[in-house]
Scaffold this active site. Structure first.
Site, mmCIF file in Angstrom:
data_model
loop_
_atom_site.group_PDB
_atom_site.id
_atom_site.type_symbol
_atom_site.label_atom_id
_atom_site.label_comp_id
_atom_site.label_asym_id
_atom_site.label_seq_id
_atom_site.Cartn_x
_atom_site.Cartn_y
_atom_site.Cartn_z
ATOM 1 C CG ASN A 11 -1.770 -1.008 -5.245
ATOM 2 O OD1 ASN A 11 -0.892 -0.246 -5.642
ATOM 3 N ND2 ASN A 11 -2.063 -1.149 -3.971
ATOM 4 C CG HIS A 14 4.938 -1.411 -6.852
ATOM 5 N ND1 HIS A 14 5.411 -0.830 -5.705
ATOM 6 C CD2 HIS A 14 4.592 -2.674 -6.498
ATOM 7 C CE1 HIS A 14 5.362 -1.694 -4.710
ATOM 8 N NE2 HIS A 14 4.855 -2.821 -5.163
ATOM 9 C CG HIS A 47 -0.978 2.204 1.065
ATOM 10 N ND1 HIS A 47 -0.422 1.094 1.646
ATOM 11 C CD2 HIS A 47 -1.177 3.081 2.075
ATOM 12 C CE1 HIS A 47 -0.300 1.284 2.949
ATOM 13 N NE2 HIS A 47 -0.737 2.493 3.227
ATOM 14 N NE ARG A 49 4.160 2.661 3.242
ATOM 15 C CZ ARG A 49 3.997 1.459 3.811
ATOM 16 N NH1 ARG A 49 3.398 0.477 3.156
ATOM 17 N NH2 ARG A 49 4.464 1.218 5.013
ATOM 18 N NE ARG A 53 7.537 2.946 2.026
ATOM 19 C CZ ARG A 53 7.598 1.810 2.736
ATOM 20 N NH1 ARG A 53 7.472 0.648 2.137
ATOM 21 N NH2 ARG A 53 7.785 1.827 4.028
ATOM 22 C CD GLU A 73 -4.325 -0.753 -0.571
ATOM 23 O OE1 GLU A 73 -4.708 -1.678 -1.276
ATOM 24 O OE2 GLU A 73 -3.122 -0.546 -0.289
ATOM 25 C CB THR A 104 0.284 -3.778 3.896
ATOM 26 O OG1 THR A 104 0.232 -2.624 3.073
ATOM 27 C CG2 THR A 104 -0.601 -3.589 5.101
ATOM 28 C CD GLU A 158 -7.998 -5.750 0.168
ATOM 29 O OE1 GLU A 158 -8.647 -4.709 -0.117
ATOM 30 O OE2 GLU A 158 -6.872 -5.984 -0.280
ATOM 31 C CG HIS A 198 -0.292 -8.327 0.623
ATOM 32 N ND1 HIS A 198 0.926 -8.940 0.579
ATOM 33 C CD2 HIS A 198 -0.039 -7.034 0.925
ATOM 34 C CE1 HIS A 198 1.866 -8.064 0.875
ATOM 35 N NE2 HIS A 198 1.303 -6.896 1.076
HETATM 36 N N1 PXP Z 1 -4.601 -4.998 -0.593
HETATM 37 C C1 PXP Z 1 -4.040 -4.218 0.368
HETATM 38 C C2 PXP Z 1 -4.914 -3.760 1.487
HETATM 39 C C3 PXP Z 1 -2.697 -3.833 0.313
HETATM 40 O O1 PXP Z 1 -2.176 -3.059 1.278
HETATM 41 C C4 PXP Z 1 -1.923 -4.236 -0.800
HETATM 42 C C5 PXP Z 1 -0.502 -3.794 -0.912
HETATM 43 O O2 PXP Z 1 -0.462 -2.412 -1.038
HETATM 44 C C6 PXP Z 1 -2.550 -5.024 -1.785
HETATM 45 C C7 PXP Z 1 -3.876 -5.414 -1.647
HETATM 46 C C8 PXP Z 1 -1.842 -5.457 -3.032
HETATM 47 O O3 PXP Z 1 -0.756 -6.274 -2.723
HETATM 48 P P1 PXP Z 1 0.271 -6.666 -3.876
HETATM 49 O O4 PXP Z 1 0.986 -5.396 -4.264
HETATM 50 O O5 PXP Z 1 1.169 -7.661 -3.220
HETATM 51 O O6 PXP Z 1 -0.515 -7.221 -5.012
#
Ligand code: PXP
Length: 246
Positions: A11, A14, A47, A49, A53, A73, A104, A158, A198
Site C-alpha cells: 500500500n 503514505h 485507498h 479516500r 487526503r 480500496e 480505517t 479481507e 492492517h
Molecule cells: N487493508 C486495508 C483494507 C486497509 O484499509 C489498510 C489501511 O489503508 C491496510 C490494509 C493497510 O494497513 P497498514 O497501513 O496499517 O499496513
C-alpha cells in the site's frame, strides 16, 4: 492443507501523503510502483479516500497504467463505485470510511446495514464484478460478518488485523489471533478466500502468515515507515522475505 505462497500487496498511500501534503510532483508514485514490484510486491494497493487526503484521482489513473495488478480500496459510495468502474483496477476492496479517522478503523459492519445500504452493496458488487474486477470486503474477523459477505455475493474477504496488531497484552494478542484463525476457517469452509491486513509489521507478521487460509496481505504503514531508515527497496524486500519464511 497445503500452504500457498502468500501474495504481498504494498500500500503506497503514505508516499502519496508526502506528495499531497506539500502539493509537489514528488515523490513519484509511478516510481514507487516499479520499485515495489521489482522488490517483491505482487500487487499495488491504494485507498482513494473521499477527502483525497493522500491519493488523488490523477494519481490513481497513473498508478493504474503502471501497476501490473492494482487493488483499489474505497468506501461504499456511488462516486467511488463509478470511479472504480472507470479506472478498472484488477481488484477492489470495499472498506468503511469515516472523515475524521486517522486510518480505517474497524471493518465494514455489513450485519448492521439497513436494507437500503445492503441492497446498494449487493448492486455495487454486481456492477463491479460484471466488469471482471475482483471484489473483497474488509471486515472484522467475525463469522456473522462473513455470513453477510456470502449473502452480499463476494468470494473474497479481507480480515482486519488491527485489533491483533494493537494488542497490548499477550492474553489479548492470543485472543485476537484466535479470532482471526476461526474467521479464516469459517470463510474457507464456505468457499470464501481470505486476505488480511492492517497494522502488520515485521514484529507481528509471522503468526498471521501461519494461518493456512490467508492468501494475501496488504501492508502500508510499516513498509513506508521502515523505508525512511533503510530505503523503500530494502523495506519491501524485508517484508517479502518475512512472509516467505513462514
Ligand atoms: N487493508 C486495508 C483494507 C486497509 O484499509 C489498510 C489501511 O489503508 C491496510 C490494509 C493497510 O494497513 P497498514 O497501513 O496499517 O499496513
Amino acid at each position: 492443507m497445503v500452504k500457498n505462497r502468500i501474495r504481498l500487496g504494498v500500500n503506497i498511500d503514505h508516499i502519496a501523503t508526502i506528495k499531497t501534503n506539500r502539493k509537489t510532483s514528488y515523490p513519484s508514485l509511478v516510481d514507487a510502483v516499479s520499485i515495489a514490484e521489482k522488490n517483491g510486491a505482487d500487487l499495488i494497493t491504494v485507498h482513494l479516500r473521499e477527502d483525497r487526503r493522500h491519493i488523488q484521482d490523477q494519481d490513481l489513473i497513473e498508478i493504474k497504467e503502471k501497476a501490473n495488478l492494482l487493488n483499489l480500496e474505497m468506501a461504499l459510495t456511488s462516486e467511488m463505485v463509478n470511479i472504480c468502474l472507470q479506472v478498472s483496477p484488477a481488484f477492489c476492496c470495499i472498506v468503511p470510511e469515516k472523515r475524521k479517522e486517522l486510518t480505517t478503523e474497524g471493518g465494514l459492519d455489513i450485519k448492521g446495514m439497513n436494507d437500503d445500504k445492503f441492497n446498494f452493496l449487493i448492486e455495487s458488487i454486481q456492477n463491479i464484478q460484471s466488469k471482471n474486477i475482483g471484489v473483497s470486503l474488509f471486515i472484522d474477523p467475525d463469522p456473522d460478518q462473513i455470513d453477510c459477505c456470502i449473502q452480499a455475493g463476494v468470494k473474497v474477504v479481507e480480515l482486519h488485523t488491527g485489533s491483533y496488531a494493537e494488542s497490548q497484552s499477550e492474553q489479548k494478542r492470543k485472543y485476537e489471533l484466535n479470532r482471526l484463525i476461526s474467521a479464516a476457517e469459517h470463510a474457507s469452509q464456505n468457499k470464501i478466500r481470505v486476505h488480511a491486513g492492517h497494522g502488520l509489521n515485521l514484529s507481528n507478521l509471522s503468526e498471521i502468515c501461519k494461518i493456512p487460509q490467508i492468501e494475501e496481505l496488504n501492508i502500508g504503514h510499516a513498509i513506508i515507515a521502515d523505508s525512511i531508515f533503510k530505503g523503500f527497496e530494502k523495506s519491501v524486500q524485508d517484508f517479502r522475505s518475512a512472509i516467505n519464511n513462514d
